[in-house]
Design a protein around this motif. Structure first.
Motif, PDB file in Angstrom:
ATOM      1  N   PHE A  14      -2.532 -49.719   5.242  1.00 47.16           N
ATOM      2  CA  PHE A  14      -1.319 -49.583   6.352  1.00 47.16           C
ATOM      3  C   PHE A  14      -1.899 -48.737   7.660  1.00 47.16           C
ATOM      4  N   PHE A  15      -0.624 -48.680   8.517  1.00 45.71           N
ATOM      5  CA  PHE A  15      -0.870 -48.138   9.843  1.00 45.71           C
ATOM      6  C   PHE A  15       0.130 -47.001   9.881  1.00 45.71           C
ATOM      7  N   THR A  16       0.127 -46.094  10.681  1.00 46.00           N
ATOM      8  CA  THR A  16       1.104 -45.055  10.878  1.00 46.00           C
ATOM      9  C   THR A  16       1.788 -45.461  12.281  1.00 46.00           C
ATOM     10  N   SER A  17       2.922 -44.666  12.553  1.00 47.88           N
ATOM     11  CA  SER A  17       3.352 -44.771  13.842  1.00 47.88           C
ATOM     12  C   SER A  17       2.920 -44.362  14.988  1.00 47.88           C
ATOM     13  N   PHE A  18       1.817 -43.257  14.721  1.00 46.35           N
ATOM     14  CA  PHE A  18       1.053 -42.439  15.608  1.00 46.35           C
ATOM     15  C   PHE A  18      -0.075 -43.350  15.915  1.00 46.35           C
ATOM     16  N   ASP A  19      -0.415 -44.419  15.344  1.00 45.80           N
ATOM     17  CA  ASP A  19      -1.774 -45.096  15.318  1.00 45.80           C
ATOM     18  C   ASP A  19      -1.961 -46.005  16.726  1.00 45.80           C
ATOM     19  N   CYS A  20      -0.749 -46.107  17.369  1.00 47.67           N
ATOM     20  CA  CYS A  20      -0.797 -47.120  18.463  1.00 47.67           C
ATOM     21  C   CYS A  20      -1.390 -46.708  19.644  1.00 47.67           C
ATOM     22  N   ASN A  21      -1.597 -45.377  19.738  1.00 45.53           N
ATOM     23  CA  ASN A  21      -2.285 -44.607  20.723  1.00 45.53           C
ATOM     24  C   ASN A  21      -4.015 -44.880  20.688  1.00 45.53           C
ATOM     25  N   GLU A  22      -4.340 -45.090  19.694  1.00 48.07           N
ATOM     26  CA  GLU A  22      -6.035 -45.305  19.330  1.00 48.07           C
ATOM     27  C   GLU A  22      -6.408 -46.832  19.346  1.00 48.07           C
ATOM     28  N   PRO A  23      -7.482 -47.115  19.232  1.00 45.95           N
ATOM     29  CA  PRO A  23      -8.010 -48.556  19.115  1.00 45.95           C
ATOM     30  C   PRO A  23      -7.625 -49.137  17.522  1.00 45.95           C
ATOM     31  N   PRO A  24      -7.509 -50.412  17.389  1.00 41.27           N
ATOM     32  CA  PRO A  24      -7.084 -50.838  16.170  1.00 41.27           C
ATOM     33  C   PRO A  24      -7.853 -50.408  15.182  1.00 41.27           C
ATOM     34  N   HIS A  25      -7.009 -49.945  14.106  1.00 41.39           N
ATOM     35  CA  HIS A  25      -7.819 -49.484  13.015  1.00 41.39           C
ATOM     36  C   HIS A  25      -6.719 -49.539  11.650  1.00 41.39           C
ATOM     37  N   VAL A  26      -7.090 -49.403  10.505  1.00 41.62           N
ATOM     38  CA  VAL A  26      -6.473 -49.361   9.160  1.00 41.62           C
ATOM     39  C   VAL A  26      -6.809 -48.339   8.382  1.00 41.62           C
ATOM     40  N   HIS A  27      -5.752 -47.588   7.632  1.00 43.56           N
ATOM     41  CA  HIS A  27      -5.867 -46.565   6.922  1.00 43.56           C
ATOM     42  C   HIS A  27      -5.836 -47.277   5.428  1.00 43.56           C
ATOM     43  N   VAL A  28      -6.488 -46.631   4.440  1.00 42.00           N
ATOM     44  CA  VAL A  28      -6.586 -47.287   3.095  1.00 42.00           C
ATOM     45  C   VAL A  28      -6.566 -46.129   2.056  1.00 42.00           C
ATOM     46  N   GLU A  29      -5.710 -46.356   1.187  1.00 41.43           N
ATOM     47  CA  GLU A  29      -5.213 -45.162   0.022  1.00 41.43           C
ATOM     48  C   GLU A  29      -5.407 -45.886  -1.427  1.00 41.43           C
ATOM     49  N   ARG A  30      -5.840 -44.846  -2.043  1.00 40.84           N
ATOM     50  CA  ARG A  30      -5.755 -45.119  -3.820  1.00 40.84           C
ATOM     51  C   ARG A  30      -6.066 -43.773  -4.355  1.00 40.84           C
ATOM     52  N   GLU A  32      -5.629 -40.373  -4.903  1.00 47.19           N
ATOM     53  CA  GLU A  32      -5.928 -39.053  -4.057  1.00 47.19           C
ATOM     54  C   GLU A  32      -7.085 -39.540  -2.695  1.00 47.19           C
ATOM     55  N   LYS A  33      -7.516 -40.694  -2.823  1.00 45.73           N
ATOM     56  CA  LYS A  33      -8.593 -40.830  -1.854  1.00 45.73           C
ATOM     57  C   LYS A  33      -8.135 -41.627  -0.602  1.00 45.73           C
ATOM     58  N   THR A  34      -8.497 -41.335   0.683  1.00 45.53           N
ATOM     59  CA  THR A  34      -8.177 -42.040   1.822  1.00 45.53           C
ATOM     60  C   THR A  34      -9.573 -42.327   2.482  1.00 45.53           C
ATOM     61  N   CYS A  35      -9.160 -43.300   3.517  1.00 46.46           N
ATOM     62  CA  CYS A  35     -10.348 -43.464   4.375  1.00 46.46           C
ATOM     63  C   CYS A  35      -9.640 -44.339   5.590  1.00 46.46           C
ATOM     64  N   LYS A  36     -10.399 -44.533   6.729  1.00 50.15           N
ATOM     65  CA  LYS A  36     -10.024 -45.118   7.971  1.00 50.15           C
ATOM     66  C   LYS A  36     -10.996 -46.051   8.307  1.00 50.15           C
ATOM     67  N   PHE A  37     -10.708 -47.303   8.738  1.00 47.60           N
ATOM     68  CA  PHE A  37     -11.879 -48.333   9.227  1.00 47.60           C
ATOM     69  C   PHE A  37     -11.199 -48.487  10.613  1.00 47.60           C
ATOM     70  N   ARG A  38     -12.332 -48.501  11.521  1.00 45.34           N
ATOM     71  CA  ARG A  38     -11.997 -49.215  12.915  1.00 45.34           C
ATOM     72  C   ARG A  38     -12.054 -50.635  12.599  1.00 45.34           C
ATOM     73  N   LEU A  39     -11.431 -51.612  13.560  1.00 42.58           N
ATOM     74  CA  LEU A  39     -11.181 -52.874  13.180  1.00 42.58           C
ATOM     75  C   LEU A  39     -12.012 -53.717  14.233  1.00 42.58           C
ATOM     76  N   GLN A  40     -12.585 -53.389  15.503  1.00 41.68           N
ATOM     77  CA  GLN A  40     -13.249 -53.773  16.568  1.00 41.68           C
ATOM     78  C   GLN A  40     -14.146 -53.052  17.070  1.00 41.68           C
ATOM     79  N   PRO A  41     -15.395 -52.900  16.526  1.00 43.19           N
ATOM     80  CA  PRO A  41     -16.181 -53.582  15.594  1.00 43.19           C
ATOM     81  C   PRO A  41     -15.714 -53.048  14.185  1.00 43.19           C
ATOM     82  N   LEU A  42     -15.855 -53.714  13.141  1.00 42.86           N
ATOM     83  CA  LEU A  42     -15.422 -53.121  11.908  1.00 42.86           C
ATOM     84  C   LEU A  42     -16.493 -52.180  11.568  1.00 42.86           C
TER      85      LEU A  42
END
Length: 78
Positions: A14-30, A32-42
């Motif tokens: 997912f993305f959040t509403s506040f994410d648009c100020n940053e370079p493209p990335h995606v949040h991942v949850e499972r 209680e675990k979380t991570c964030k990956f930049r998309l360009q470059p991955l």
């Protein structure tokens, strides 16, 4: 909070509403675990609770669905 559909598995991408100020990335949850990956470059930006093995699985999933994730990012962020 736009969720990226079509990626099978136990993870929520997912993305959040506040994410648009940053370079493209995606949040991942499972559980209680979380991570964030930049998309360009991955690449991993941060992680809390995921093992290295799980992060590799997540990275492969993102790579396999990168086009759909980027399309969703630009639909959300313009």
């Amino acid at each position: 909070m736009p969720r990226i559909k079509g990626i099978s598995g136990p993870y929520r991408f997912f993305f959040t509403s506040f994410d648009c100020n940053e370079p493209p990335h995606v949040h991942v949850e499972r559980e209680e675990k979380t991570c964030k990956f930049r998309l360009q470059p991955l690449g991993l930006a941060r992680s809390h609770g995921f093992s290295a093995r799980e992060l590799n699985v997540i990275r492969r999933l993102i790579g396999a669905h990168l086009t759909a994730i980027m399309e969703t990012w630009y639909e959300h962020c313009g």
